[in-house]
Design a protein around this motif. Structure first.
Motif, PDB file in Angstrom:
ATOM      1  N   GLY A  27       0.763  -1.241   0.000  1.00  0.00           N
ATOM      2  CA  GLY A  27       0.000   0.000   0.000  1.00  0.00           C
ATOM      3  C   GLY A  27       0.794   1.291   0.000  1.00  0.00           C
TER       4      GLY A  27
ATOM      5  N   GLU B  11     -13.472  -3.981  10.698  1.00  0.00           N
ATOM      6  CA  GLU B  11     -14.479  -4.871  10.120  1.00  0.00           C
ATOM      7  C   GLU B  11     -14.485  -6.273  10.721  1.00  0.00           C
ATOM      8  OE1 GLU B  11     -12.813  -2.580   8.375  1.00  0.00           O
ATOM      9  OE2 GLU B  11     -14.626  -1.401   8.064  1.00  0.00           O
TER      10      GLU B  11
ATOM     11  N   TYR C 289     -15.507 -10.118  15.763  1.00  0.00           N
ATOM     12  CA  TYR C 289     -15.366 -11.563  15.840  1.00  0.00           C
ATOM     13  C   TYR C 289     -14.074 -11.969  16.516  1.00  0.00           C
ATOM     14  CZ  TYR C 289     -18.901 -10.454  12.496  1.00  0.00           C
ATOM     15  OH  TYR C 289     -19.996  -9.903  11.900  1.00  0.00           O
ATOM     16  N   TYR C 290     -13.394 -11.020  17.088  1.00  0.00           N
ATOM     17  CA  TYR C 290     -12.127 -11.315  17.755  1.00  0.00           C
ATOM     18  C   TYR C 290     -12.200 -11.203  19.267  1.00  0.00           C
ATOM     19  CZ  TYR C 290      -8.827 -12.306  14.083  1.00  0.00           C
ATOM     20  OH  TYR C 290      -8.133 -12.917  13.088  1.00  0.00           O
TER      21      TYR C 290
ATOM     22  N   ASP D 292     -19.166 -14.333   9.160  1.00  0.00           N
ATOM     23  CA  ASP D 292     -19.959 -13.263   8.598  1.00  0.00           C
ATOM     24  C   ASP D 292     -19.342 -12.863   7.262  1.00  0.00           C
ATOM     25  OD1 ASP D 292     -21.080 -10.874   7.831  1.00  0.00           O
ATOM     26  OD2 ASP D 292     -21.237 -10.097   9.873  1.00  0.00           O
TER      27      ASP D 292
ATOM     28  N   ALA E 142     -18.960  -9.253   6.351  1.00  0.00           N
ATOM     29  CA  ALA E 142     -17.837  -8.641   7.062  1.00  0.00           C
ATOM     30  C   ALA E 142     -16.524  -8.972   6.357  1.00  0.00           C
ATOM     31  CB  ALA E 142     -17.809  -9.103   8.514  1.00  0.00           C
TER      32      ALA E 142
ATOM     33  N   ALA F  95     -16.217  -6.568   3.573  1.00  0.00           N
ATOM     34  CA  ALA F  95     -15.853  -5.254   4.079  1.00  0.00           C
ATOM     35  C   ALA F  95     -14.385  -5.235   4.505  1.00  0.00           C
ATOM     36  CB  ALA F  95     -16.755  -4.880   5.255  1.00  0.00           C
ATOM     37  N   PHE F  96     -13.952  -6.333   5.124  1.00  0.00           N
ATOM     38  CA  PHE F  96     -12.557  -6.472   5.539  1.00  0.00           C
ATOM     39  C   PHE F  96     -11.639  -6.332   4.321  1.00  0.00           C
ATOM     40  CE2 PHE F  96      -8.747  -8.864   6.319  1.00  0.00           C
ATOM     41  CZ  PHE F  96      -8.456  -8.723   7.657  1.00  0.00           C
TER      42      PHE F  96
ATOM     43  N   ARG G 175     -11.356  -2.847   3.320  1.00  0.00           N
ATOM     44  CA  ARG G 175     -10.447  -2.123   4.206  1.00  0.00           C
ATOM     45  C   ARG G 175      -8.998  -2.315   3.784  1.00  0.00           C
ATOM     46  NH1 ARG G 175     -10.821   1.862   7.433  1.00  0.00           N
ATOM     47  NH2 ARG G 175     -12.787   1.001   8.196  1.00  0.00           N
ATOM     48  N   MET G 176      -8.661  -3.559   3.407  1.00  0.00           N
ATOM     49  CA  MET G 176      -7.290  -3.848   2.970  1.00  0.00           C
ATOM     50  C   MET G 176      -6.949  -3.023   1.732  1.00  0.00           C
ATOM     51  SD  MET G 176      -5.905  -6.117   4.955  1.00  0.00           S
ATOM     52  CE  MET G 176      -6.678  -5.122   6.229  1.00  0.00           C
TER      53      MET G 176
ATOM     54  N   LEU H  86      -8.441  -0.216   0.682  1.00  0.00           N
ATOM     55  CA  LEU H  86      -8.558   1.217   0.933  1.00  0.00           C
ATOM     56  C   LEU H  86      -7.197   1.857   1.180  1.00  0.00           C
ATOM     57  CD1 LEU H  86     -10.569   3.491   1.331  1.00  0.00           C
ATOM     58  CD2 LEU H  86     -10.724   2.879   3.748  1.00  0.00           C
ATOM     59  N   ALA H  87      -6.424   1.181   2.035  1.00  0.00           N
ATOM     60  CA  ALA H  87      -5.138   1.755   2.416  1.00  0.00           C
ATOM     61  C   ALA H  87      -4.164   1.768   1.249  1.00  0.00           C
ATOM     62  CB  ALA H  87      -4.547   0.964   3.581  1.00  0.00           C
ATOM     63  N   GLY H  88      -4.244   0.739   0.427  1.00  0.00           N
ATOM     64  CA  GLY H  88      -3.147   0.546  -0.510  1.00  0.00           C
ATOM     65  C   GLY H  88      -3.421   0.860  -1.966  1.00  0.00           C
ATOM     66  N   LEU H  89      -4.672   1.169  -2.296  1.00  0.00           N
ATOM     67  CA  LEU H  89      -4.990   1.370  -3.710  1.00  0.00           C
ATOM     68  C   LEU H  89      -4.360   2.667  -4.223  1.00  0.00           C
ATOM     69  CD1 LEU H  89      -6.615  -0.017  -5.955  1.00  0.00           C
ATOM     70  CD2 LEU H  89      -8.495   1.531  -5.411  1.00  0.00           C
TER      71      LEU H  89
ATOM     72  N   PHE I 128     -18.783  -1.552   0.974  1.00  0.00           N
ATOM     73  CA  PHE I 128     -17.670  -0.827   1.595  1.00  0.00           C
ATOM     74  C   PHE I 128     -17.061   0.154   0.609  1.00  0.00           C
ATOM     75  CE2 PHE I 128     -13.334  -0.053   2.809  1.00  0.00           C
ATOM     76  CZ  PHE I 128     -13.370   0.055   4.178  1.00  0.00           C
TER      77      PHE I 128
ATOM     78  N   PRO J 291     -13.796 -15.852  13.875  1.00  0.00           N
ATOM     79  CA  PRO J 291     -12.963 -14.740  13.421  1.00  0.00           C
ATOM     80  C   PRO J 291     -12.556 -14.876  11.953  1.00  0.00           C
ATOM     81  CG  PRO J 291     -12.161 -15.576  15.516  1.00  0.00           C
ATOM     82  CD  PRO J 291     -13.192 -16.549  15.002  1.00  0.00           C
ATOM     83  N   ILE J 292     -12.292 -13.737  11.353  1.00  0.00           N
ATOM     84  CA  ILE J 292     -11.796 -13.678   9.979  1.00  0.00           C
ATOM     85  C   ILE J 292     -10.308 -13.371  10.056  1.00  0.00           C
ATOM     86  CG2 ILE J 292     -11.964 -12.484   7.778  1.00  0.00           C
ATOM     87  CD1 ILE J 292     -14.813 -11.506   8.968  1.00  0.00           C
ATOM     88  N   ASP J 293      -9.489 -14.305   9.615  1.00  0.00           N
ATOM     89  CA  ASP J 293      -8.036 -14.134   9.726  1.00  0.00           C
ATOM     90  C   ASP J 293      -7.435 -13.710   8.400  1.00  0.00           C
ATOM     91  OD1 ASP J 293      -7.966 -15.018  12.411  1.00  0.00           O
ATOM     92  OD2 ASP J 293      -8.021 -17.099  11.731  1.00  0.00           O
ATOM     93  N   LEU J 294      -6.427 -12.873   8.476  1.00  0.00           N
ATOM     94  CA  LEU J 294      -5.675 -12.515   7.279  1.00  0.00           C
ATOM     95  C   LEU J 294      -4.325 -13.223   7.335  1.00  0.00           C
ATOM     96  CD1 LEU J 294      -5.721 -10.466   4.772  1.00  0.00           C
ATOM     97  CD2 LEU J 294      -3.945  -9.321   6.105  1.00  0.00           C
TER      98      LEU J 294
END
Lengths: 339, 339
Positions: A173, A331, A335-336, B158, B161, B164-165, B168-169, B171-174, B206, B324-327
């Motif tokens: 980014g 977002e 869930y954490y 979810d 979500a 949306a997550f 978010r990823m 958004l910062a880097g585009l 989002f 949870p949603i993990d990256l």
DNA sequence: CTGCTTGTTGTGCACGAACACAAAAATATG
DNA sequence: CATATTTTTGTGTTCGTGCACAACAAGCAG
């Protein structure tokens, strides 16, 4: 199956001795064949004695990092509520070496059955571990591992990998000509910075490997009262900053500096740990992302390991456990709420 | 404490009836006061009967998404090895509605004690659930929840979500003028796309909220053999693409298209799920990041829930559990070999 | 009032595990 | 070889739980 009574099997399982070599071998053969496994819960039912553990970590203020570790320990206590466990919490000031020393010095005399240890100061930790080794008291590390000690296990995160992970996030980014502003803590005597140092190394190594070293600006969070002004000045002096990184859990301080002093919302702030203050910033959008290290799971695992060690002296291959590194943004935050 | 025998307490705890109202109240008061809790493991010891569960999910090829769910179920089986449990696995083709129907139709006759259900086709699932409701057989959903059914619990993520997550990823880097290329699956009859649809909705909502709607390009992964060529053409037609997003777990297909056909390494590829192929791409660097949804934990929780339901009919408040949603990127991958 | 049914309550055993103690076998001592 | 000592092995009880069965109480018909 081995032609012996339950008593003999019991003696062999628990190494209580007074068993003839012939029977031992016969029984051990059968145990292997049927794949015998201890059942910790039925063990606990017939176990008369209770256990007394000492938990010593830096002060665990509500909503702060260490209180999550403690919460995990409490959860394990609940899970193993069939075992009688008494916990003694001994907190020390993570910025005051002498506070740590005096707390640690008192621990060996408590004659605990086991210790859960959140290490900060290397020297004090090693001297405590030596004393515990001498008394044969098992101990488990959480949050960090200290080289030279002999813990039953350690539950922590690979901090260099955290730094590299950060680098990866930036890599995608970072815009043309923009910069990264790195904040580390600078509180004298805070040896926990061994964690933040490792994070910094991981990040700088990663940036170097990707030719971004020159985009990194280093700064510190001053421990004084006018921290906010100094931070604002740092940002003003570096208007090209796109990402601000805080290597400890005090990201919220930078967040409010940016909000109140700088009134900018073009800076992406990345911090560490789901503390209450950081969570608030995440929800408000003043912190973009947090790296987290499952403190609750660390505490939970530590107590569980101590129990299984005391009940069965169970040894495993590698007892340095590295927990996952999670990235939490607004977002996925809901869930954490761990476990 | 209540002046009754163990037998009476047992009858009350298990609702076996034939207990006078007076004693029931006396005992229940005491149970509340002492905070009585079942001990699932000692229960299991004295429990004579075993249980027979059916697990039905899409085909779980090795290294694929569903095999992680199954692995989690196997882990729970291990954890509760003191309970005699027999599992029947029934897999169906997630792209073939009639395969699903014929498998699902056979399930009610198996007279299982419980079912773990990975739903894909809405209609078939609802009709199975109705049959199970009629027979009083409890069931638990993994990976998705189907509205209109009455599961004991569901363990999923979810998906909005997730979308949306993703946003978010990005958004910062585009970067200025750059675009996002979105791939969704287009396999006829694949109703699992309800998951990918929700992801897409989360992402587009989002992006819209952040004024980036015009940066999004939509495409599909063709189900044909020359998919790679078509994908490459799509990229060639859109040279401004900075991020490629794959909403299903087939990110590796796009990765190899980019590698082999496009020979570009300036595109950031983000996919879903830690499948074996995706892990390989992550390690090679052809996929930048994966969103993951703890499939193992889903399977584990599902079996555990079924057990506690059958043993105690334990009801909890909200039984839709969102994990949870993990990256996961290359740097934290080694620590995500789950549980 | 007696006998029978039905409803209520208590007792005894089983499970896997820990542990105290008793019994038996092996070894040592006189 | 008899007795004492030590080593080895087996037995019985306990824990919390589920469950079969026995014991008791109450109600009702004859």
């Amino acid at each position: 199956m081995a032609g012996v009574s339950a008593g003999t099997v019991d003696r062999i399982l628990h190494g209580r001795g007074n068993v003839s070599e012939a029977k031992r071998q016969a029984v051990e053969a059968v145990l292997g064949k049927v794949g015998y496994k201890f059942n910790i819960h039925t063990s606990a039912v017939s176990l008369k004695r209770g256990y007394h553990f000492v938990v010593t970590t830096p002060e665990a203020g509500e909503g702060e990092y260490w209180s999550s570790v403690i919460a995990g320990i409490r959860e394990a206590l609940e899970e193993y509520s069939d075992i009688q466990i008494q916990l003694d919490y001994l907190f020390y000031d993570q910025f005051d070496e002498s506070s740590c020393r005096s707390v640690f010095d008192s621990i060996p005399q408590l004659e605990a059955d086991g210790v859960i240890l959140g290490p900060t100061f290397r020297r004090e930790t090693l001297s405590l571990c030596e004393a515990l080794d001498g008394k044969g008291i098992p101990y488990v590390f959480v949050d960090a591992n200290i080289e030279g000690a002999n813990p039953v296990a350690s539950y922590s995160v690979d901090q260099e990998a955290c730094g590299a992970f950060l680098g990866r996030m930036l890599l995608a980014g970072l815009h043309e000509g923009k910069k990264i502003l790195l904040f580390r803590s600078e509180r004298r005597g805070d040896e926990r910075s061994s964690n933040t140092l490792a994070r910094e190394k991981g990040l700088t190594d990663f940036l170097k490997a990707n030719g971004l070293s020159d985009r990194l600006i280093r700064s510190t969070i001053p421990p004084t009262d006018d921290a906010e002004n100094i931070i604002v000045d740092t940002f003003r002096a570096n208007p090209q900053v796109q990402y601000a990184i805080v290597l400890n859990s005090r990201g919220n301080i930078i967040a409010s500096a940016i909000q109140n002093g700088l009134k900018s919302d073009s800076i992406q702030l990345i911090g560490f740990d789901l503390t209450r203050d950081n969570i608030k910033c995440l929800e408000e959008g003043t912190i973009t992302a947090l790296l987290c290290q499952r403190p609750q799971l660390q505490g939970f695992s530590a107590l569980r390991r101590l129990i299984s060690w005391l009940l069965y002296r169970s040894r495993e291959e590698d007892e340095r456990h590295f927990l996952p590194i999670d990235l939490v943004v607004k977002e996925n935050l809901p869930y954490y709420r761990e476990m």
